[in-house]
Design an enzyme around this catalytic site. Structure first.
Site, PDB file in Angstrom:
ATOM      1  N   HIS A  38       0.839  -1.199   0.000  1.00  0.00           N
ATOM      2  CA  HIS A  38       0.000   0.000   0.000  1.00  0.00           C
ATOM      3  C   HIS A  38       0.876   1.252   0.000  1.00  0.00           C
ATOM      4  CE1 HIS A  38      -3.428  -2.440   1.730  1.00  0.00           C
ATOM      5  NE2 HIS A  38      -2.412  -3.110   2.242  1.00  0.00           N
ATOM      6  N   GLU A 103       2.552  -0.930   4.509  1.00  0.00           N
ATOM      7  CA  GLU A 103       2.286   0.455   4.122  1.00  0.00           C
ATOM      8  C   GLU A 103       3.604   1.160   3.823  1.00  0.00           C
ATOM      9  OE1 GLU A 103      -0.419   2.300   3.720  1.00  0.00           O
ATOM     10  OE2 GLU A 103      -2.060   1.129   4.624  1.00  0.00           O
ATOM     11  N   HIS A 141      -2.496  -3.152  -3.563  1.00  0.00           N
ATOM     12  CA  HIS A 141      -3.883  -3.074  -3.109  1.00  0.00           C
ATOM     13  C   HIS A 141      -4.828  -2.985  -4.309  1.00  0.00           C
ATOM     14  CE1 HIS A 141      -6.624  -1.245   0.267  1.00  0.00           C
ATOM     15  NE2 HIS A 141      -7.015  -2.441  -0.113  1.00  0.00           N
ATOM     16  N   ASP A 151      -3.544   2.132  -4.868  1.00  0.00           N
ATOM     17  CA  ASP A 151      -2.183   2.047  -4.326  1.00  0.00           C
ATOM     18  C   ASP A 151      -1.552   0.672  -4.596  1.00  0.00           C
ATOM     19  OD1 ASP A 151      -4.343   1.385  -2.498  1.00  0.00           O
ATOM     20  OD2 ASP A 151      -2.876   1.138  -0.893  1.00  0.00           O
TER      21      ASP A 151
END
Length: 224
Positions: A38, A103, A141, A151
């Protein structure tokens, strides 16, 4: 490995714990077979951490990597972080129970820093020593939620990961009768309109490509 302990193999990285309360048990005895990448789409990692660790947000990830290459672990890998949401990959739902969520500190509109990418490469290798995760199951994602998510976006260097065997495929996917069937063969099974599917596949393999469907779109691979 004791829950909450940083794996010894991560010692070569700058890793710190910043526990998030937003997690649960993986369902039906599932273990990670997918990594979902992400971007935070936030101004800085501090803002991202506040959201990912806020109980009211009901979102989290296992790891956050900053632009400086620091790795922050929020959820133990054995637990189910809340990062993927609705969608599927290779016909399998509940991606949260099947995946590790990472992330990346990036707003989505600029290149990912070299320290960040170096740390991501180390982290992917490390995660894959503990879980059976095929390179083709290291996804964005947007791959599992086409149209709903974009993303890690068009500036993410998937080819760089592919050259190291950390993402795939690197050879053209077997061409099927239709583009939808070809994409499904590569893992893109989440229901969506044809134009949404094309945009999602291009975002992963050829974000520079525009216009109607072309024969090049059927390749679905990263260049080495």
């Amino acid at each position: 490995m004791e829950s909450g302990a940083v794996p010894q193999s991560l010692a070569r990285l700058s890793v710190r714990n910043w526990p998030s309360p937003n997690f649960g048990e993986r369902k039906d005895g599932l273990v990670p077979t997918i990594v979902v990448v992400h971007y935070t789409a936030m101004a800085d990692p501090e803002a991202a951490l506040l959201r990912l660790c806020d109980p009211s947000s009901e979102v989290s990830a296992h790891y956050l990597i900053t632009r400086q290459g620091d790795v922050i672990r929020m959820v133990d890998e054995t637990k189910r972080a809340w990062h993927a949401g609705n969608g599927e990959w290779r016909g399998l739902g509940d991606v949260n129970s099947r995946s590790i969520g990472i992330e990346l500190d990036n707003a989505g509109d600029h290149p990912f820093s070299n320290p960040l990418m170096n740390a991501l490469e180390h982290l992917l290798r490390d995660v894959r020593t503990r879980w059976t995760i095929d390179a083709a199951n290291v996804i964005g994602h947007s791959d599992m939620a086409p149209g709903r998510k974009s993303d890690p976006g068009p500036r993410f260097d998937w080819a760089r990961l592919a050259r190291q065997g950390l993402a795939g495929p690197t050879e053209p996917v077997a061409r099927q009768k239709s583009f939808a069937e070809t994409a499904k063969h590569a893992g893109f099974t989440a229901p969506c309109a044809d134009d949404v599917l094309l945009n999602s596949v291009r975002l992963r393999f050829a974000p520079w490509r525009t216009g109607p469907l072309s024969e090049d779109d059927f390749r679905l691979c990263h260049s080495r």
